[in-house]
Design a protein around this motif. Structure first.
Motif, PDB file in Angstrom:
ATOM      1  N   TRP A 128       0.828  -1.212   0.000  1.00  0.00           N
ATOM      2  CA  TRP A 128       0.000   0.000   0.000  1.00  0.00           C
ATOM      3  C   TRP A 128       0.861   1.260   0.000  1.00  0.00           C
ATOM      4  CZ3 TRP A 128      -4.618  -0.019  -1.671  1.00  0.00           C
ATOM      5  CH2 TRP A 128      -5.491  -1.084  -1.437  1.00  0.00           C
ATOM      6  N   LEU A 129       1.957   1.257   0.753  1.00  0.00           N
ATOM      7  CA  LEU A 129       2.830   2.429   0.765  1.00  0.00           C
ATOM      8  C   LEU A 129       3.433   2.686  -0.610  1.00  0.00           C
ATOM      9  CD1 LEU A 129       4.756   2.117   4.176  1.00  0.00           C
ATOM     10  CD2 LEU A 129       2.704   3.447   3.647  1.00  0.00           C
ATOM     11  N   SER A 130       3.726   1.628  -1.357  1.00  0.00           N
ATOM     12  CA  SER A 130       4.265   1.831  -2.703  1.00  0.00           C
ATOM     13  C   SER A 130       3.216   2.426  -3.633  1.00  0.00           C
ATOM     14  CB  SER A 130       4.802   0.518  -3.272  1.00  0.00           C
ATOM     15  OG  SER A 130       3.763  -0.402  -3.544  1.00  0.00           O
ATOM     16  N   LEU A 131       1.934   2.135  -3.364  1.00  0.00           N
ATOM     17  CA  LEU A 131       0.854   2.697  -4.183  1.00  0.00           C
ATOM     18  C   LEU A 131       0.527   4.130  -3.798  1.00  0.00           C
ATOM     19  CD1 LEU A 131      -1.504  -0.419  -4.260  1.00  0.00           C
ATOM     20  CD2 LEU A 131      -0.394   0.598  -6.255  1.00  0.00           C
ATOM     21  N   THR A 132       0.428   4.392  -2.491  1.00  0.00           N
ATOM     22  CA  THR A 132       0.055   5.744  -2.029  1.00  0.00           C
ATOM     23  C   THR A 132       1.259   6.669  -1.919  1.00  0.00           C
ATOM     24  OG1 THR A 132       0.270   5.138   0.326  1.00  0.00           O
ATOM     25  CG2 THR A 132      -1.879   4.792  -0.718  1.00  0.00           C
ATOM     26  N   LYS A 133       2.462   6.092  -1.871  1.00  0.00           N
ATOM     27  CA  LYS A 133       3.726   6.842  -1.790  1.00  0.00           C
ATOM     28  C   LYS A 133       3.792   7.730  -0.551  1.00  0.00           C
ATOM     29  CE  LYS A 133       4.295   6.723  -6.811  1.00  0.00           C
ATOM     30  NZ  LYS A 133       4.749   7.420  -8.044  1.00  0.00           N
ATOM     31  N   GLN A 134       3.252   7.234   0.539  1.00  0.00           N
ATOM     32  CA  GLN A 134       3.321   7.934   1.819  1.00  0.00           C
ATOM     33  C   GLN A 134       4.409   7.315   2.687  1.00  0.00           C
ATOM     34  OE1 GLN A 134       1.651  10.617   2.614  1.00  0.00           O
ATOM     35  NE2 GLN A 134       0.121  10.669   0.977  1.00  0.00           N
ATOM     36  N   SER A 135       5.130   8.159   3.416  1.00  0.00           N
ATOM     37  CA  SER A 135       6.118   7.718   4.419  1.00  0.00           C
ATOM     38  C   SER A 135       7.277   6.926   3.832  1.00  0.00           C
ATOM     39  CB  SER A 135       5.426   6.874   5.506  1.00  0.00           C
ATOM     40  OG  SER A 135       4.443   7.626   6.165  1.00  0.00           O
ATOM     41  N   ILE A 136       7.572   7.134   2.559  1.00  0.00           N
ATOM     42  CA  ILE A 136       8.678   6.368   1.962  1.00  0.00           C
ATOM     43  C   ILE A 136       9.788   7.267   1.416  1.00  0.00           C
ATOM     44  CG2 ILE A 136       7.374   4.281   1.405  1.00  0.00           C
ATOM     45  CD1 ILE A 136       6.969   5.386  -1.373  1.00  0.00           C
ATOM     46  N   PHE A 137       9.599   8.584   1.468  1.00  0.00           N
ATOM     47  CA  PHE A 137      10.608   9.514   0.956  1.00  0.00           C
ATOM     48  C   PHE A 137      11.241  10.332   2.079  1.00  0.00           C
ATOM     49  CE2 PHE A 137       7.814   9.063  -2.864  1.00  0.00           C
ATOM     50  CZ  PHE A 137       8.767   8.520  -3.714  1.00  0.00           C
ATOM     51  N   ASN A 138      11.146   9.865   3.305  1.00  0.00           N
ATOM     52  CA  ASN A 138      11.638  10.624   4.458  1.00  0.00           C
ATOM     53  C   ASN A 138      12.787   9.860   5.113  1.00  0.00           C
ATOM     54  OD1 ASN A 138      12.056  11.961   6.892  1.00  0.00           O
ATOM     55  ND2 ASN A 138       9.881  12.433   7.166  1.00  0.00           N
ATOM     56  N   PRO A 139      14.035  10.155   4.721  1.00  0.00           N
ATOM     57  CA  PRO A 139      15.171   9.393   5.263  1.00  0.00           C
ATOM     58  C   PRO A 139      15.359   9.588   6.760  1.00  0.00           C
ATOM     59  CG  PRO A 139      15.927  11.271   3.959  1.00  0.00           C
ATOM     60  CD  PRO A 139      14.460  11.154   3.724  1.00  0.00           C
ATOM     61  N   ALA A 154      14.661   2.786  12.147  1.00  0.00           N
ATOM     62  CA  ALA A 154      15.736   1.791  12.219  1.00  0.00           C
ATOM     63  C   ALA A 154      16.281   1.655  13.640  1.00  0.00           C
ATOM     64  CB  ALA A 154      16.857   2.166  11.254  1.00  0.00           C
ATOM     65  N   PHE A 155      16.257   2.750  14.406  1.00  0.00           N
ATOM     66  CA  PHE A 155      16.775   2.717  15.770  1.00  0.00           C
ATOM     67  C   PHE A 155      15.703   2.372  16.807  1.00  0.00           C
ATOM     68  CE2 PHE A 155      20.150   5.309  13.825  1.00  0.00           C
ATOM     69  CZ  PHE A 155      21.269   4.653  14.332  1.00  0.00           C
ATOM     70  N   ARG A 156      14.435   2.761  16.539  1.00  0.00           N
ATOM     71  CA  ARG A 156      13.410   2.615  17.582  1.00  0.00           C
ATOM     72  C   ARG A 156      12.257   1.691  17.193  1.00  0.00           C
ATOM     73  NH1 ARG A 156      14.376   8.194  17.638  1.00  0.00           N
ATOM     74  NH2 ARG A 156      12.462   8.577  16.460  1.00  0.00           N
ATOM     75  N   ASP A 157      11.913   1.595  15.903  1.00  0.00           N
ATOM     76  CA  ASP A 157      10.763   0.807  15.453  1.00  0.00           C
ATOM     77  C   ASP A 157      11.191  -0.032  14.256  1.00  0.00           C
ATOM     78  OD1 ASP A 157       8.547   1.961  17.162  1.00  0.00           O
ATOM     79  OD2 ASP A 157       9.272   3.775  16.195  1.00  0.00           O
ATOM     80  N   LEU A 158      11.902  -1.112  14.538  1.00  0.00           N
ATOM     81  CA  LEU A 158      12.512  -1.901  13.462  1.00  0.00           C
ATOM     82  C   LEU A 158      11.471  -2.447  12.497  1.00  0.00           C
ATOM     83  CD1 LEU A 158      15.133  -2.959  12.309  1.00  0.00           C
ATOM     84  CD2 LEU A 158      14.920  -4.970  13.804  1.00  0.00           C
ATOM     85  N   LEU A 159      10.273  -2.794  12.989  1.00  0.00           N
ATOM     86  CA  LEU A 159       9.241  -3.317  12.100  1.00  0.00           C
ATOM     87  C   LEU A 159       8.900  -2.312  11.009  1.00  0.00           C
ATOM     88  CD1 LEU A 159       7.054  -5.329  11.232  1.00  0.00           C
ATOM     89  CD2 LEU A 159       5.540  -4.306  12.947  1.00  0.00           C
ATOM     90  N   PHE A 160       8.772  -1.034  11.376  1.00  0.00           N
ATOM     91  CA  PHE A 160       8.408  -0.029  10.381  1.00  0.00           C
ATOM     92  C   PHE A 160       9.552   0.231   9.407  1.00  0.00           C
ATOM     93  CE2 PHE A 160       5.633   1.241  14.045  1.00  0.00           C
ATOM     94  CZ  PHE A 160       4.485   0.711  13.494  1.00  0.00           C
TER      95      PHE A 160
END
Length: 310
Positions: free
Chosen positions: A216-227, A234-240
């Motif tokens: 779904w994120l690849s379709l809506t393009k939300q939350s994927i361009f924020n390094p 990566a440090f606090r919520d590894l699942l996300f």
């Protein structure tokens, strides 16, 4: 009957496109999902399945629907549930032999792309409870707006509580509901057959090991361009962090070159996923489930008395 055979046998008879308002692929299996444990009747999957199916039928209202029931390793009692609530001419039973979650989703895609009964298609999972006569609102909303590509009935609690969903959203007021864009949902959703055809490869990535949230994120393009957000995950919520990584791994073509799609959810929800930690907010779903169970018991006692008298 195999799902593919069911579709082919139906197609050979010749069916007019749009002879139904909606085509549904409903997948069901005879085990209770871990997330549902603790909810009413979670110890009895057959009864829980009937509550969900009855609520779904009542939510459809006067819609004319064609439904394919994907019975994955189910005893015959589950087939009889569908025969109880849907007319034979509107129902195709697809008996599968424990092929699993990813494979049944793939079968849903195949069935809904092959069918010619409706230009609107619905992916249904067996662990959703619906509000009565509310489902047609989703069809009306989808048909009224070109930028409504997908609609979920589920106002996911995660959209209010998780950092990955903290982004700007669109909001519309229509048909007794607010409608809000969402970054992701589960795998119960409404769309156009044409949209599914265009994006079927993205959905097929779930069958290859992608997460539902990631596709779904690849379709809506939300939350994927924020390094910066990704490093925080990566440090606090590894699942996300894994969710975003899989979105890029499986969906980089869609992310970089595909059209941005909009997924909409009703507020309040028209249905809830039976996740005891993430029910659609503001509604007492436990009470609704118990009311359906009471209604079912009354009908069953009436049928038993009628059978004895006959």
């Amino acid at each position: 009957m195999d799902a593919r055979v069911a579709v082919e046998s139906r197609s050979s008879r010749g069916v007019e496109m749009n002879s139904y308002d909606l085509s549904i692929a409903y997948r069901i299996y005879p085990k209770v999902a871990t997330a549902a444990i603790g909810l009413p009747f979670s110890g009895d999957k057959l009864k829980l399945s009937e509550i969900c199916l009855r609520s779904f039928k009542e939510s459809l209202g006067n819609l004319r629907v064609k439904i394919w029931a994907l019975l994955d390793g189910c005893p015959e009692e589950y087939a009889r549930l569908f025969e109880k609530y849907f007319d034979a001419e509107d129902l195709v039973l697809c008996r599968l032999h424990g092929v699993g979650n990813q494979a049944t989703f793939g079968r849903q895609i195949e069935i809904l792309l092959a069918q010619e009964e409706s230009d609107l298609v619905y992916f249904a999972e067996d662990d959703y409870v619906y509000l009565p006569n509310q489902f047609p609102l989703m069809l009306e909303f989808l048909r009224a707006h070109e930028d409504v590509h997908f609609v979920t009935p589920y106002d996911h609690l995660d959209c209010y509580t998780l950092r990955i969903h903290r982004h700007a959203k669109l909001l519309r007021v229509e048909g007794q509901h607010h409608w809000r864009t969402a970054a992701s949902t589960c795998l119960t959703f409404l769309t156009r057959k044409q949209t599914l055809q265009k994006k079927c490869q993205v959905f097929h990535t779930y069958c290859a090991g992608n997460f539902d949230c990631s596709l779904w994120l690849s379709l809506t393009k939300q939350s994927i361009f924020n390094p910066i957000q990704f490093l925080g995950f990566a440090f606090r919520d590894l699942l996300f962090a894994k969710i975003i990584t899989k979105a890029w791994l499986f969906g980089w073509r869609q992310i970089l070159f595909g059209k941005t799609m909009r997924l909409w959810a009703p507020v309040p929800g028209i249905a809830t996923h039976l996740d005891h930690q993430a029910l659609s907010p503001t509604l007492d779903w436990n009470a609704l489930m118990k009311a359906y169970a009471t209604e079912m018991d009354v009908h069953q006692r009436h049928d038993m008395r009628f059978a004895r008298q006959a």
